[in-house]
Design a protein around this motif. Sequence first.
Motif, PDB file in Angstrom:
ATOM      1  N   GLY A 195      -1.137  -1.279  -3.880  1.00 46.38           N
ATOM      2  CA  GLY A 195      -2.243   0.030  -4.051  1.00 46.38           C
ATOM      3  C   GLY A 195      -2.011   1.221  -3.370  1.00 46.38           C
ATOM      4  O   GLY A 195      -2.729   2.222  -4.544  1.00 46.38           O
ATOM      5  N   PHE A 196      -1.630   1.880  -2.350  1.00 46.33           N
ATOM      6  CA  PHE A 196      -1.554   2.950  -1.904  1.00 46.33           C
ATOM      7  C   PHE A 196       0.062   4.109  -2.954  1.00 46.33           C
ATOM      8  O   PHE A 196      -0.214   4.733  -3.200  1.00 46.33           O
ATOM      9  CB  PHE A 196      -0.691   2.705  -0.770  1.00 46.33           C
ATOM     10  N   ALA A 197       0.874   3.070  -3.798  1.00 46.51           N
ATOM     11  CA  ALA A 197       1.470   3.887  -4.530  1.00 46.51           C
ATOM     12  C   ALA A 197       0.630   3.853  -5.568  1.00 46.51           C
ATOM     13  O   ALA A 197       0.880   4.573  -6.409  1.00 46.51           O
ATOM     14  CB  ALA A 197       2.451   2.323  -4.643  1.00 46.51           C
ATOM     15  N   LEU A 198       0.344   2.935  -5.908  1.00 46.95           N
ATOM     16  CA  LEU A 198      -0.830   3.802  -7.193  1.00 46.95           C
ATOM     17  C   LEU A 198      -1.870   4.306  -6.996  1.00 46.95           C
ATOM     18  O   LEU A 198      -2.056   5.476  -8.264  1.00 46.95           O
ATOM     19  CB  LEU A 198      -1.392   1.743  -7.995  1.00 46.95           C
ATOM     20  N   TRP A 199      -2.664   4.286  -5.970  1.00 47.76           N
ATOM     21  CA  TRP A 199      -3.279   6.146  -5.936  1.00 47.76           C
ATOM     22  C   TRP A 199      -2.238   6.952  -5.706  1.00 47.76           C
ATOM     23  O   TRP A 199      -2.713   7.750  -6.435  1.00 47.76           O
ATOM     24  CB  TRP A 199      -3.950   5.470  -4.903  1.00 47.76           C
ATOM     25  N   LYS A 200      -1.665   6.845  -4.864  1.00 46.14           N
ATOM     26  CA  LYS A 200      -0.690   8.174  -4.840  1.00 46.14           C
ATOM     27  C   LYS A 200       0.297   8.748  -6.478  1.00 46.14           C
ATOM     28  O   LYS A 200       0.820   9.401  -6.693  1.00 46.14           O
ATOM     29  CB  LYS A 200       0.488   8.276  -4.234  1.00 46.14           C
ATOM     30  N   GLY A 201       0.121   7.698  -7.436  1.00 50.31           N
ATOM     31  CA  GLY A 201       0.650   7.775  -8.901  1.00 50.31           C
ATOM     32  C   GLY A 201       2.341   7.372  -8.089  1.00 50.31           C
ATOM     33  O   GLY A 201       3.318   7.927  -9.254  1.00 50.31           O
ATOM     34  N   TRP A 202       3.010   6.819  -7.518  1.00 50.97           N
ATOM     35  CA  TRP A 202       4.372   6.355  -6.777  1.00 50.97           C
ATOM     36  C   TRP A 202       4.857   4.765  -7.866  1.00 50.97           C
ATOM     37  O   TRP A 202       3.935   4.157  -8.231  1.00 50.97           O
ATOM     38  CB  TRP A 202       4.530   6.357  -5.769  1.00 50.97           C
ATOM     39  N   PRO A 203       5.454   4.861  -8.454  1.00 50.66           N
ATOM     40  CA  PRO A 203       6.466   3.618  -8.936  1.00 50.66           C
ATOM     41  C   PRO A 203       6.284   2.173  -7.055  1.00 50.66           C
ATOM     42  O   PRO A 203       6.717   2.787  -6.511  1.00 50.66           O
ATOM     43  CB  PRO A 203       7.160   4.061  -9.109  1.00 50.66           C
ATOM     44  N   PRO A 204       5.410   1.489  -7.756  1.00 48.18           N
ATOM     45  CA  PRO A 204       5.751   0.517  -6.374  1.00 48.18           C
ATOM     46  C   PRO A 204       6.358  -0.080  -6.409  1.00 48.18           C
ATOM     47  O   PRO A 204       7.236  -0.784  -7.243  1.00 48.18           O
ATOM     48  CB  PRO A 204       4.394  -0.429  -6.042  1.00 48.18           C
ATOM     49  N   VAL A 205       7.727  -0.073  -4.750  1.00 42.79           N
ATOM     50  CA  VAL A 205       8.911  -0.972  -4.849  1.00 42.79           C
ATOM     51  C   VAL A 205       8.789  -1.566  -3.207  1.00 42.79           C
ATOM     52  O   VAL A 205       8.591  -0.287  -2.442  1.00 42.79           O
ATOM     53  CB  VAL A 205       9.612   0.343  -4.584  1.00 42.79           C
ATOM     54  N   VAL A 206       9.247  -2.446  -2.758  1.00 45.76           N
ATOM     55  CA  VAL A 206       9.521  -3.475  -1.655  1.00 45.76           C
ATOM     56  C   VAL A 206      10.560  -4.322  -2.275  1.00 45.76           C
ATOM     57  O   VAL A 206      10.942  -4.562  -2.422  1.00 45.76           O
ATOM     58  CB  VAL A 206       8.283  -4.363  -1.467  1.00 45.76           C
ATOM     59  N   PRO A 207      11.429  -3.394  -1.100  1.00 42.76           N
ATOM     60  CA  PRO A 207      12.692  -3.718  -0.763  1.00 42.76           C
ATOM     61  C   PRO A 207      12.557  -5.972  -0.706  1.00 42.76           C
ATOM     62  O   PRO A 207      12.031  -5.673   0.199  1.00 42.76           O
ATOM     63  CB  PRO A 207      13.829  -2.609  -0.187  1.00 42.76           C
ATOM     64  N   VAL A 208      13.592  -6.033  -1.217  1.00 41.91           N
ATOM     65  CA  VAL A 208      14.358  -7.480  -1.275  1.00 41.91           C
ATOM     66  C   VAL A 208      14.756  -7.800   0.507  1.00 41.91           C
ATOM     67  O   VAL A 208      14.109  -8.475   1.069  1.00 41.91           O
ATOM     68  CB  VAL A 208      14.982  -8.041  -2.384  1.00 41.91           C
ATOM     69  N   TRP A 209      15.559  -6.738   0.867  1.00 36.73           N
ATOM     70  CA  TRP A 209      15.879  -6.404   2.195  1.00 36.73           C
ATOM     71  C   TRP A 209      14.219  -6.711   2.743  1.00 36.73           C
ATOM     72  O   TRP A 209      14.471  -7.658   4.466  1.00 36.73           O
ATOM     73  CB  TRP A 209      16.670  -6.183   2.597  1.00 36.73           C
ATOM     74  N   ALA A 210      13.677  -6.004   2.576  1.00 42.42           N
ATOM     75  CA  ALA A 210      12.140  -6.324   3.977  1.00 42.42           C
ATOM     76  C   ALA A 210      11.561  -7.331   3.875  1.00 42.42           C
ATOM     77  O   ALA A 210      11.050  -7.383   5.046  1.00 42.42           O
ATOM     78  CB  ALA A 210      11.882  -4.970   3.448  1.00 42.42           C
ATOM     79  N   LEU A 211      11.771  -7.744   2.171  1.00 39.20           N
ATOM     80  CA  LEU A 211      10.874  -9.501   2.614  1.00 39.20           C
ATOM     81  C   LEU A 211      11.243 -10.528   3.772  1.00 39.20           C
ATOM     82  O   LEU A 211      11.500 -11.329   3.953  1.00 39.20           O
ATOM     83  CB  LEU A 211      10.826 -10.195   1.448  1.00 39.20           C
ATOM     84  N   GLY A 212      13.245 -10.613   3.203  1.00 38.93           N
ATOM     85  CA  GLY A 212      14.004 -11.070   3.732  1.00 38.93           C
ATOM     86  C   GLY A 212      14.151 -11.025   5.506  1.00 38.93           C
ATOM     87  O   GLY A 212      13.511 -11.352   6.163  1.00 38.93           O
ATOM     88  N   GLY A 213      13.537  -9.441   6.004  1.00 38.33           N
ATOM     89  CA  GLY A 213      13.671  -9.667   7.137  1.00 38.33           C
ATOM     90  C   GLY A 213      12.421  -9.666   8.265  1.00 38.33           C
ATOM     91  O   GLY A 213      12.553 -10.192   8.904  1.00 38.33           O
ATOM     92  N   ALA A 214      11.376  -9.563   7.182  1.00 37.69           N
ATOM     93  CA  ALA A 214       9.990 -10.362   7.359  1.00 37.69           C
ATOM     94  C   ALA A 214      10.157 -11.375   8.051  1.00 37.69           C
ATOM     95  O   ALA A 214       9.848 -11.740   8.908  1.00 37.69           O
ATOM     96  CB  ALA A 214       9.114 -10.039   6.175  1.00 37.69           C
ATOM     97  N   LEU A 215      10.846 -12.552   6.498  1.00 35.16           N
ATOM     98  CA  LEU A 215      10.402 -13.821   7.093  1.00 35.16           C
ATOM     99  C   LEU A 215      12.164 -13.942   8.075  1.00 35.16           C
ATOM    100  O   LEU A 215      11.370 -15.135   8.829  1.00 35.16           O
ATOM    101  CB  LEU A 215      11.616 -14.836   5.850  1.00 35.16           C
ATOM    102  N   ALA A 216      12.296 -13.036   8.366  1.00 39.59           N
ATOM    103  CA  ALA A 216      13.905 -13.676   9.329  1.00 39.59           C
ATOM    104  C   ALA A 216      13.123 -13.324  10.618  1.00 39.59           C
ATOM    105  O   ALA A 216      13.120 -14.126  11.635  1.00 39.59           O
ATOM    106  CB  ALA A 216      14.835 -12.789   9.307  1.00 39.59           C
ATOM    107  N   ALA A 217      12.374 -12.600  10.534  1.00 39.98           N
ATOM    108  CA  ALA A 217      11.485 -12.217  11.739  1.00 39.98           C
ATOM    109  C   ALA A 217      10.415 -13.364  12.431  1.00 39.98           C
ATOM    110  O   ALA A 217      10.593 -13.635  13.738  1.00 39.98           O
ATOM    111  CB  ALA A 217      10.333  -9.972  11.811  1.00 39.98           C
ATOM    112  N   THR A 218      10.050 -13.580  11.021  1.00 38.90           N
ATOM    113  CA  THR A 218       8.818 -13.822  12.231  1.00 38.90           C
ATOM    114  C   THR A 218       9.377 -15.633  12.488  1.00 38.90           C
ATOM    115  O   THR A 218       8.746 -16.485  13.345  1.00 38.90           O
ATOM    116  CB  THR A 218       8.361 -14.702  10.258  1.00 38.90           C
ATOM    117  N   LEU A 219      10.640 -16.073  11.919  1.00 33.45           N
ATOM    118  CA  LEU A 219      11.298 -17.234  12.521  1.00 33.45           C
ATOM    119  C   LEU A 219      11.548 -17.008  13.992  1.00 33.45           C
ATOM    120  O   LEU A 219      11.815 -17.831  13.787  1.00 33.45           O
ATOM    121  CB  LEU A 219      12.632 -17.572  11.538  1.00 33.45           C
TER     122      LEU A 219
END
Length: 394
Positions: free
Chosen positions: A344-368
Amino acid sequence: MKALAPARLGPDDVLRVGLGGLRARPTRVVLSALGIAIGIATMVAVIGISSSSKEDLLRRLDRLGTNLLTAKPGDTLFGDAAELPETAPEMVRRIGPVTAVGATGAVDATVRRTDKIPAEVTQGIAVQAATTELLGTLGVETASGRWLNAGTGRYPGVVLGSEAAKRLGVERGRVWIGGRWFVVLGVLRPAELAPEIDRSALVGWDAARRHLGFDGHPTTIYERSTDASVNDVRDVLARTVNPEHPEEVAVSRPSDALEAKAAAAGAFTGLLLGLGAVALLVGGVGVANTMVISVLERRREIGLRRSLGATRGQVRVQFLAESLLLSAFGGAAGTVFGAAATAGFALWKGWPPVVPVWALGGALAATLVIGTAAGLYPAVRAARLPPTAALASV
């Protein structure tokens, strides 16, 4: 007589038992998972927004190019303002790898919408002489009208930078410059690598000499060269612009400012990640608190299970599974919220939305990790409860 071995809990059994313990206290589970979700969402959103910003910057740099250099007058040995030679643009064109050269020169004049406005009301707009090659060198386009050429550059015509046009409230017609009317030939789009152009009124080199008393000395020279030779050109540019006093020439690379901006944004991202980590830690404490209370409330259940043959290990696994599932629910929700916030923020600013795969993996690892750490003590405590004491306490 041989004693019977206790039944083993398979993965399906552990999952079913863990979910059963959570379903019994839905409100508490939701509130505890919310703390984990907030922490994970913050971290994913911060990383995603930072990555989206950097991706937008990289695309802008690819579009604008990093092969633009500028040369401006510095100071003399005695601290006075230096002056670039009139022949400097022509000298720069002789450098082999250079592909384009443009120049501007400061003009001692003001631009106003009409001759009725006081001369001291400049609105921060500079009047500059410009060579016809300037627009191509900067890679800027006109938003309306046309750019200066060999013909119009000799007569009282002016092209306004994007910000100058806004401040004057003029896109066509005439403006008052240096005691006479100049026809507005066009308005430029924003010059990202040369923001000073946005706040300028640009007249032809010859017209500035003839009508505004311009002395012909450039104040900024812009040049582009091949990407592979930028550093080599940078090394010789000052000596080429002013062979007698190269120390009086300041050479810079405008794209460096965008890269510095990205570095500053990265430092701010680190601060926000720290705040997200604190939120995640608070969420982990909430999960641990929930599990400790759950152990205290379920002493009878624990004692009954132990009396029916459940081992200490199986009790530990049950409560550890509940803690992991509780954290996993919060982490999954936080990951979704964080990714949605990034998009939402990226589209509002006109940026390409990017969520790195390592961030998702890091979120899962932090959760565990949080789930394991938060549930370890309650699980051990539950396993240590003697069956008779647990049943007698109710």
